[in-house]
Design a protein around this motif. Sequence first.
Motif, PDB file in Angstrom:
ATOM      1  N   SER A 234       0.847  -1.185   0.000  1.00 16.39           N
ATOM      2  CA  SER A 234       0.000   0.000   0.000  1.00 16.39           C
ATOM      3  C   SER A 234       0.883   1.235   0.000  1.00 16.39           C
ATOM      4  N   TRP A 235       0.552   2.175  -0.850  1.00 10.23           N
ATOM      5  CA  TRP A 235       1.262   3.445  -0.846  1.00 10.23           C
ATOM      6  C   TRP A 235       0.320   4.520  -1.361  1.00 10.23           C
ATOM      7  N   ARG A 236       0.660   5.737  -1.011  1.00  8.05           N
ATOM      8  CA  ARG A 236      -0.156   6.862  -1.463  1.00  8.05           C
ATOM      9  C   ARG A 236      -0.027   7.012  -2.969  1.00  8.05           C
ATOM     10  N   ALA A 237      -1.151   7.168  -3.604  1.00  2.00           N
ATOM     11  CA  ALA A 237      -1.154   7.379  -5.050  1.00  2.00           C
ATOM     12  C   ALA A 237      -1.450   8.848  -5.321  1.00  2.00           C
ATOM     13  N   TRP A 238      -0.607   9.441  -6.099  1.00  2.59           N
ATOM     14  CA  TRP A 238      -0.802  10.836  -6.483  1.00  2.59           C
ATOM     15  C   TRP A 238      -1.044  10.878  -7.981  1.00  2.59           C
ATOM     16  N   PRO A 239      -2.025  11.662  -8.419  1.00  3.50           N
ATOM     17  CA  PRO A 239      -2.283  11.730  -9.857  1.00  3.50           C
ATOM     18  C   PRO A 239      -1.123  12.353 -10.613  1.00  3.50           C
ATOM     19  N   ARG A 240      -0.883  11.853 -11.805  1.00  4.86           N
ATOM     20  CA  ARG A 240       0.128  12.456 -12.675  1.00  4.86           C
ATOM     21  C   ARG A 240      -0.580  13.538 -13.478  1.00  4.86           C
ATOM     22  N   ARG A 241      -0.405  14.740 -13.040  1.00  2.00           N
ATOM     23  CA  ARG A 241      -1.148  15.875 -13.615  1.00  2.00           C
ATOM     24  C   ARG A 241      -0.925  16.032 -15.124  1.00  2.00           C
ATOM     25  N   THR A 242       0.218  15.569 -15.615  1.00  2.00           N
ATOM     26  CA  THR A 242       0.476  15.693 -17.049  1.00  2.00           C
ATOM     27  C   THR A 242      -0.454  14.804 -17.871  1.00  2.00           C
ATOM     28  N   HIS A 243      -1.104  13.821 -17.232  1.00  2.00           N
ATOM     29  CA  HIS A 243      -2.010  12.919 -17.943  1.00  2.00           C
ATOM     30  C   HIS A 243      -3.474  13.252 -17.700  1.00  2.00           C
ATOM     31  N   ILE A 244      -3.747  14.304 -16.954  1.00  2.00           N
ATOM     32  CA  ILE A 244      -5.137  14.686 -16.648  1.00  2.00           C
ATOM     33  C   ILE A 244      -5.545  15.816 -17.581  1.00  2.00           C
ATOM     34  N   LYS A 245      -6.667  15.614 -18.245  1.00  2.00           N
ATOM     35  CA  LYS A 245      -7.174  16.658 -19.145  1.00  2.00           C
ATOM     36  C   LYS A 245      -8.485  17.181 -18.627  1.00  2.00           C
TER      37      LYS A 245
END
Length: 174
Positions: free
Chosen positions: A163-174
């Motif tokens: 288990s680990w914290r997941a952070w969104p990869r902002r470069t892949h978010i539109k």
Amino acid sequence: VEQQPGGTQGEKHHLVSCLWASTGYTTRGNRFAINDGQRRLLEWITFNKILGFDHFYIYDNSAAFTNETSLQPIADLFPDDVTVIKWPSRVCNNNPNNVDSCGERSSQYAAESSCRLRFGPHARWIGQFDIDEYLVPMGNYDNLLPLLDKLEKEDKKIISFASWRAWPRRTHIK
């Protein structure tokens, strides 16, 4: 996720989940107040039904802090799939006051033990999660049941996931 002893005798469910949750809570150190437990539960149950969970035991801790809300309205949306256990147990303080971790999650651990002991004999596999934890099948798996079947054949009884914290990869978010 843990395989329960006893084979199929008395088995009612293949894969169940135990969840200790409430409509609202504060994060450790009272830094943030989270008051969207009903929304989170609806999303969590919906996702985990897709993964193959066939029943959910929700230990509703909401009444430890308020009598105005509960998780029952969400459970009512899944009448055959969710059992709510009212768990108004306040946090136990099992350490001295001068210790950083004063036992703030002991109510959760007691609920998880209760669930495993009460409902474990009626399930082949049982999983214990937090409402913000999601298993995501990878590779050839799109749900947990084939994976559990494979692990059963390998005589595995307990599966522990990293288990680990997941952070969104902002470069892949539109």
